[in-house]
Design a protein around this motif. Sequence first.
Motif, short mmCIF file in Angstrom:
data_model
loop_
_atom_site.label_atom_id
_atom_site.label_comp_id
_atom_site.label_asym_id
_atom_site.label_seq_id
_atom_site.Cartn_x
_atom_site.Cartn_y
_atom_site.Cartn_z
N UNK A 4 20.41 24.59 12.50
CA UNK A 4 20.65 25.38 11.40
C UNK A 4 21.47 24.93 10.29
N UNK A 5 20.98 25.15 8.97
CA UNK A 5 21.79 24.60 7.93
C UNK A 5 21.98 25.52 6.83
N UNK A 16 18.91 28.03 6.50
CA UNK A 16 17.30 27.59 6.96
C UNK A 16 17.52 27.34 8.40
N UNK A 17 16.44 27.30 9.15
CA UNK A 17 16.20 26.80 10.46
C UNK A 17 15.06 25.87 10.58
N UNK A 20 12.11 19.69 15.29
CA UNK A 20 12.02 18.41 14.87
C UNK A 20 10.51 18.11 14.22
N UNK A 21 9.84 19.18 14.23
CA UNK A 21 8.54 19.29 13.36
C UNK A 21 8.28 19.86 12.21
N UNK A 22 8.96 20.95 12.20
CA UNK A 22 8.91 21.85 11.04
C UNK A 22 10.01 22.77 10.65
N UNK A 23 9.92 23.50 9.40
CA UNK A 23 10.87 24.33 9.02
C UNK A 23 10.38 25.81 9.51
N UNK A 46 18.11 35.93 10.37
CA UNK A 46 17.27 34.77 10.46
C UNK A 46 16.84 34.25 11.82
N UNK A 47 17.94 34.38 12.71
CA UNK A 47 17.90 33.82 13.97
C UNK A 47 17.16 34.99 14.68
#
Length: 238
Positions: A4-5, A16-17, A20-23, A46-47
């Motif tokens: 999470x950012x 955003x979440x 390793x591979x994508x947003x 969002x979660x």
Amino acid sequence: MICLSLDTTTDISSIALADDDSVLAEYTFAHHRNLSLRLLPNIKQMLSDCQLTMRDLHGIGVSTGPGSFTGLRIGVVTAKTLAQALNIQIAGVTSLNLLAMPFAQIPNVHICPIVKVRKDEAYYCIYKSLDGKLTQISDYGADIIANIIDKLKSVSADRTIFCGDAVLMNVDTINELFGEHAILTPEQYSYPHASLLAKETCRLIKDGKGMDAYSLMPFYIRKSTPEIRLDEACGRQS
């Protein structure tokens, strides 16, 4: 790894979440000075939209500033509290680095993010794009726009991308002093994007560059106006 950012350094907040591979998701909202009431509910929503819970998080990334003093404190405290409660690592990235990141792939340009302090003053840093990466070629600082442009001219005669929320209010000054070499970005580049921060957080934590929540501190560059006034008043009294 799911991270999470959150960036709360400007009038536009971004969360955003990413894995390793994508947003996985990115929410952006103008908080209208009620950020403390809206930030955590938006994170929970969002979660939920991604069918995740707090317990699914492996790390938290937060923009450490510079920017709005109030917004910065709310974002950093929220990130630190969540990281402590979940016993997960945290990673901090400056807002100026985040603003410059979208332009790293453009060859042979300088990038100068400017974040508003007041009308003709901004936080700034100067970067050079090189082989798809950003090279920082100045210290982080705060100065009036004319002085920032003088510093740019001393290191660059190339095209320079200006981004950040201080661009719009200083368009005339930038065009007048830097001329045709200035590239002014549209409004969507006026605030840091949490999606970039989420991906960077995953990378930093995987590379062993995460930290415990107690160690992360905001990056203000300069004191707030009330603090400066208090210092001046104490100086006069002494």
